[in-house]
Scaffold this active site. Sequence first.
Site, PDB file in Angstrom:
ATOM      1  N   GLU A  38       1.618  -0.528  -5.023  1.00 29.17           N
ATOM      2  CA  GLU A  38       0.704   0.555  -5.343  1.00 29.17           C
ATOM      3  C   GLU A  38       1.613   1.767  -5.533  1.00 29.17           C
ATOM      4  OE1 GLU A  38      -3.407   2.518  -3.689  1.00 29.17           O
ATOM      5  OE2 GLU A  38      -1.811   2.170  -2.238  1.00 29.17           O
ATOM      6  N   ASP A  45       0.834  -1.191   0.000  1.00 25.81           N
ATOM      7  CA  ASP A  45       0.000   0.000   0.000  1.00 25.81           C
ATOM      8  C   ASP A  45       0.879   1.255   0.000  1.00 25.81           C
ATOM      9  OD1 ASP A  45      -2.695   1.289   0.486  1.00 25.81           O
ATOM     10  OD2 ASP A  45      -1.634   1.981   2.268  1.00 25.81           O
TER      11      ASP A  45
END
Length: 738
Positions: free
Chosen positions: A379, A343
């Site tokens: 990401e 993330d």
Amino acid sequence: MKVQQGTAYPLGATYDGNGTNFAIFSGAATAVTLCLFDKDDVETRVRLAAPDAFVWHCYLPRILPGQKYGYRVDGPFDPPKGWRCNANKLLLDPYAKAVSGSIQWDQAMFSYNFGDPGSFNADDSAPFMVKGVVTSPFFDWQGDQPPNVPYHRTVIYEAHVKGLTQLHPQIPLAERGTYAGVAHPAVIGHLHKIGVTAIELMPVHQFVQDFHLLQKGLTNYWGYNSIGFLAPHNAYNSTGDVGQQVQEFKAMVRTLHAAGIEVILDVVYNHTAEGNHMVPTLALKGIDNEAYYRLVEHDKQYYLDYTGTGNTLNARSPHSMQLIMDSLRYWTTEMHVDGFRFDLAASLAREFYEVDRLASFFEIIQQDPVISQVKLIAEPWDVGPGGYQVGNFPPLWTEWNGRYRDTVRDFWRGHPSTLGEFASRLTGSADLYEHSGRRPFASINFVTAHDGFTLADLVSHNEKHNEANGEDNRDGESYNRSWNCGVEGTTTDRKVQVLRARQQRNFLTTLLLSQGVPMLLHGDELGRTQQGNNNAYCQDSELTWLHWEDPDWPLAEFVAALAGLRLAHPIFRRNRFFSGRPVRRELGQKLPDIVWLNLDGSVMLPEDWDVDLARAIGVFYNGGGIGDYDDLGIPITDVNFLVVFNSNDSAVTFTLPPAEYADRWEQVIDTAGRRTDLRIFEADGTMALAPKSVVVLRAHTPPAEDEDYSAEASLAATPRKTSEQQAPMPTAAQSVES
């Protein structure tokens, strides 16, 4: 209690079969106390001896799995200088492998008094705090082997542990919303049906429920609020939270592996649940604040925030980096997971200020013999300056391709001037990844993800509808590149319903037939809706759960057929980028590996890509194996395919290419819903495409004549000997001896 010296490594609580070694790093501490809690939460304190290289440790015989514990750290409390030690606050071991309980929000959880951020609060937080749990490392893996699915054969399914299983009627009530539910045969059967090879679980590291959400009657549903990087979230366990969650997680992985499905974890190492200077002291903040967090240089009471959550983990600190790497190795070696999706990964690459693709984070992972061998998905952005880094991660990494999502959405809503970029995204985004030596599977292709509209909502809403989140619809992305097909939200208009169904099939066809790795959002194949909420992070309810009893089964069957087509034909999942050469072909030259076609069947030339309103294109895939090889280096061969995309609002006519491409074509997919089993097209013929549709054609090969496999046919095909040549029949005794 007998206390032995113990060892400084490994960090955490390590049970060896006789007792437990406890070790914790703190460079800021002047003293560290281990706190043990019995079943009634009565506390026993053990003062740790002087540290080795700032690691405080001890060994306690007869401390067994299931023992709850925490730490108290004495040291300076001077926030403007970055020091936040407070021995009145029970701290969670950052290396705890299981966590018991949930945080109860109280003034005692904060190191300052409400209304006076500069004050010091001395209330004991232990009664309101979660505790670490000593766990057993022993588990019967039953010969578990990772599936090791190559990237180019991978189909990822992004799922939420609870949302996927909470309403499944075939899962026992006690197992719904848990790791055991994910491993249930009904879930695995569905994943097999739609061709999934890897399930990517949204955060399962232990996370915290935010106070401000609980006050509104909401929760942190997604879980991007980690506090324990080695502990599986205890609320997803079906039997208990004093170590059972570790066993159940391992059992889930073992079962999924036996079914050939990999497990990828969405991990949140960029920040923690401790937030900014106004948020409670739970773990790292009270252990060694400056070693673990990025602080503002001129006033260290404040935190640098590249994540939008209040703090950013200090990835340039060796102790933070050790925590991240130890966590990754633990989940890989002890929990047997197959990969990680990072993330806001760009924040981990900020050595100082800017994102640096040569950062220590990448170097350490590159040389690690364990982590470098699993799937690594970034990401590739954060909320800091210059944070959008799609295409800029180094080799070894794959990336969530945000540009793929945006381009495909724009193309199917009819946005002008997207044809060239659409072609690039369809063929693996060579413009983003080829320069760094990566292959098409560096692109993790997706149209929808947890953050944003579901697929059904993407074709049903022009605007977000996040009122249920309690922020007056201010939260969430306002520019969604969506199109509601003429009506906002739910409608009974049959024409709109048909168009929305077609658009969903268009998106799914594009996704599953693009080069790269496709990622489906859980429930998209079943028509899941969140009623236009594009930021459902706080909605742990039927709004976000998958409704298994009222799904769009025809859409799921369509996805299954697409996945089967992709699996059967390697031309849609190549190892190498297309070359497309020669662009201008001389008479007699071989066909390129890919050819782009205008609607009149002519080969597209460079100038054709600049037409602003062009919204339809044909693409020929040469199955002759030009330029691509399998895992063993053997040239890949396949049949020829022709795919035609029409994002116009009106029907178009496509002229098929000449016979050198194929004499005849059979239609295998038409997203407009027309039958494909009887549609055969001749070279140089024409084909009508419905508005907003995709047609997939395969070079037609006449079926071979049916062969007769009967016993009579076998006898007729066998030469018979004359009576003189035939050997005498054996006696019964001879037959037995034989």
